[in-house]
Design an enzyme around this catalytic site. Structure first.
Site, PDB file in Angstrom:
ATOM      1  N   LYS A 189       0.810  -1.226   0.000  1.00  0.00           N
ATOM      2  CA  LYS A 189       0.000   0.000   0.000  1.00  0.00           C
ATOM      3  C   LYS A 189       0.845   1.279   0.000  1.00  0.00           C
ATOM      4  O   LYS A 189       0.419   2.307  -0.512  1.00  0.00           O
ATOM      5  CB  LYS A 189      -0.938   0.011   1.210  1.00  0.00           C
ATOM      6  N   GLU A 195      -9.665   5.993   3.111  1.00  0.00           N
ATOM      7  CA  GLU A 195     -10.439   4.931   3.734  1.00  0.00           C
ATOM      8  C   GLU A 195      -9.479   3.801   4.065  1.00  0.00           C
ATOM      9  O   GLU A 195      -8.423   3.692   3.455  1.00  0.00           O
ATOM     10  CB  GLU A 195     -11.502   4.427   2.761  1.00  0.00           C
ATOM     11  N   SER A 232       1.656  -9.686  -0.622  1.00  0.00           N
ATOM     12  CA  SER A 232       1.369  -8.246  -0.592  1.00  0.00           C
ATOM     13  C   SER A 232       1.583  -7.599   0.774  1.00  0.00           C
ATOM     14  O   SER A 232       1.786  -6.397   0.863  1.00  0.00           O
ATOM     15  CB  SER A 232      -0.052  -7.998  -1.075  1.00  0.00           C
TER      16      SER A 232
END
Lengths: 394, 267
Positions: free
Chosen positions: A84, A106, A375
């Site tokens: 991210k 968010e 991830s």
């Protein structure tokens, strides 16, 4: 192709109040891509702050057990513990370029919230994170982490109290604050230019992975596997191999407790509820009732617990360039345990879906080279995983 | 001229502006909603009726709660149209629908507008369909003679305003404040100033909504040049506060609408 579309998917379905903001963002995104200084600054931060390139790791033990050669792209080793951060830094730089001093975002699992709070702290910006109360409860550590990084947490207790409603609330904030605020959307979702822009900032995963596996293995992988919530980590690694037609690209959705209404988040696997629809700015596959009311979803991993998939994935599936399947909560927990025990790597529950999928379907990949996008790391999930696995921690 | 524009003309001739209450169909339930709308229609010039949606990103908390009540009460697209048809037996004032794109899309765009025509709906505003995405919707709206309404905001520049006006076949919906619907005490001076600036540039009627909650604000907006004033959240709050007192709910709502209507005369 119509602007902002991937085939018939995508678009810019937003209230008029937000149109000037997304148009401004599009302009700035286009100009930044052509600006060598912007790219240089981004690369420098990714190298010196985020710790890129992240390595790929060969999984010796799991490979022997499953009869295929398994490599992991280690996004869990990026700063803040997940992919991210790549997008958070990229967009925060764009926000700076637009002269905006406040960032909102968010978050579901909290990883995007942590990444955004980190980027905001690093670049000296104000930050507010919208998070469903259900997710706040199951991701307490990340909530504290965000606070520590100086972000304000705005709990959302409307509707599903998870990611879907956190997005609704963030959009509402944005509608009232567009002139000073950038909405740092965390997945390859939403109105144009977000899906394209998030994919752009995540493509670094695929670019690195391709070079690395060619060097280590001497060949391209037979398959690339990644979990798909909104789909940003998957699109990021897929992009590196998309022109290599022989490489299978496999996206793994959250099968939850199985494909029964409201018990999963597998948009492509549910032929009744998973249909083309318009949600959060984009025309894409979304779980919904016959009238078009959006379904609540379930997944053991908060990061995959979302009713719609990024429009580019819908497009890749339609073009048959990528294939999509699902892993259940049980498959995911199996992947979580196995990777921890066999390889000494505790994956995020999101990423564990990709691992669990391979374990379940390993016969299909016999003697093949498989690259999994790991991830994120699993530290944030220890409490929930221990509960799910029936292990008490005091 | 379509009935909607005829209505604006008639009001103008009578030196008044349109008062347009907004309510969510089926809030708090089908029966109460029908009674309430029937009573309010007698005091108002037009109605704006919302279809409840699970993810109303253009609306604030009050409207979202109304959506949730209506959905819980079992409202569906079919029932929404049924309710409008029943209401149509009682009133012939213009009805504008406020919907989200997915509800239209899932019916099939053509079918949705056909159903609207059958229910004698005058116009439709799709909250999350800007002009960039409106082509398919325009084609079907034209086919079934439904007027399309588009929004503008204080951030809309003159060039875009023109583009939006050209797309609009009903009135222009002016979002009076940035942010989402919801009763707010102070209506930003900036919005009123912007409204005054753009009004002379327009050939089509402009109605103002978002954040208008009392008669003083209605008057101010009318004086700034609005052809119509939309009041939603403040009205829905009356429902919210009287959920267990149906008679009060209706009486108080009607009284409120009457009071607001007074503020639109002799402007």
């Amino acid at each position: 192709m119509k602007k902002g579309y991937f085939g018939e998917f995508g678009g810019i379905f937003m209230p008029e109040t937000l149109i000037p903001a997304v148009q401004q963002l599009e302009q700035v995104f286009i100009s930044a891509q052509q600006d060598g200084n912007f790219k240089q600054e981004l690369e420098k931060i990714l190298k010196e702050f985020v710790g890129r390139p992240t390595p790929i790791t060969f999984c010796k033990n799991l490979s022997e057990q499953l009869g295929c050669k398994i490599y992991l792209k280690r996004e869990d080793l990026a700063h803040t513990g997940a992919h991210k951060i790549n997008n958070a830094i990229g967009q925060a730089l764009l926000a700076k370029r637009m002269g905006k001093k406040r960032i909102i975002a968010e978050t579901g699992a909290g990883q995007h919230g942590v990444a955004t709070a980190t980027a905001a702290a690093f670049l000296g910006m104000d930050c507010t994170i919208y998070m469903g109360t259900v997710d706040i409860e199951r991701q307490k550590q990340n909530v504290f982490r965000m606070k520590l990084l100086g972000a304000k947490i705005h709990p959302v207790d409307s509707g599903s109290k998870t990611l879907k409603d956190a997005i609704n609330e963030a959009l509402r904030d944005w509608a009232g604050s567009v002139e000073t605020t950038h909405y740092l959307l965390g997945s390859a979702l939403g109105p144009h230019p977000y899906p394209e822009m998030v994919a752009y900032f995540q493509t670094v995963i695929g670019k690195e992975a391709k070079k690395q596996i060619l060097k280590m293995q001497g060949s391209l992988p037979d398959a690339v596997i990644a979990c798909v919530g909104g789909g940003s980590n998957a699109i990021g690694i897929f992009k590196g191999f998309i022109r290599d037609k022989k490489v299978r690209l496999i996206g793994v959705e959250a099968g939850g407790r199985g494909i029964k209404r409201h018990h999963h988040a597998a948009r492509f696997a549910d032929p009744v509820a998973g249909r083309l629809g318009i949600i959060h700015g984009s025309k894409t596959f979304v779980l919904q009732d016959p009238d078009g009311q959006i379904d609540n979803t379930h997944s053991v991993s908060a990061g995959l617990d979302y009713s719609a998939v990024g429009p580019e994935h819908a497009y890749l599936r339609k073009k048959k360039r990528a294939e999509y399947d699902f892993a259940t909560d049980t498959d995911c927990l199996k992947g979580f345990e196995e990777l921890s025990k066999q390889e000494g790597i505790i994956p995020a529950l999101e990423s564990a879906h990709a691992v669990g999928y391979l374990i379940k379907h390993h016969a299909e990949f016999k003697d093949q080279v498989v690259l999994i996008n790991l991830s994120g790391r699993g530290d944030k999930d220890l409490e929930i995983a221990s509960k799910e696995l029936g292990v008490k921690i005091e | 001229m379509n009935p909607l524009l005829t209505k604006f003309k008639a009001l103008e001739d009578n030196v008044e502006r349109a008062l347009i209450p907004f309510l969510v169909l089926g809030d708090p339930d089908y029966k109460t909603s029908l009674e309430l709308l029937t009573a309010i229609a007698k005091e108002a010039d037009m109605l704006e009726l919302g279809f409840a949606f699970s993810d109303p990103i253009a609306d604030g908390k009050t409207v979202q709660a109304a959506d949730q009540r209506a959905l819980k009460a079992g409202m569906t697209t079919e029932k929404n149209f049924e309710l409008i048809k029943e209401l149509r037996k009682e009133t012939d004032i213009p009805i504008n629908l406020l919907v989200y794109a997915n509800l239209v899309y899932q019916q099939g765009i053509g079918k949705f507008f056909r159903l609207a025509q059958q229910a004698k709906v005058d116009s439709v505003l799709i909250a999350d369909v800007p002009p960039e995405e409106s082509n398919e919707f325009e084609i079907k709206a034209r086919k079934y003679k439904i007027q399309l309404i588009f929004m503008v905001s204080p951030l809309t520049n003159k060039e875009r305003l023109q583009k939006i006006e050209n797309k609009t076949t009903g009135f222009i919906y002016y979002v009076a404040r940035l942010g989402v619907t919801g009763a707010k005490e102070d209506l930003k001076e900036r919005s009123l100033k912007h409204l005054k600036e753009i009004k002379p540039l327009l050939r089509k009627p402009i109605c103002v909504g978002f954040g208008i909650s009392n008669k003083e604000q209605v008057r101010k907006v009318a004086e700034a040049g609005a052809d119509g004033i939309i009041v939603g959240s403040a009205l829905i709050k009356i429902i919210e506060q009287n959920l267990n007192k149906k008679e009060d709910l209706i009486q108080l709502s009607v009284a409120f609408v009457k009071e607001l209507k007074e503020a639109t005369r002799y402007v």
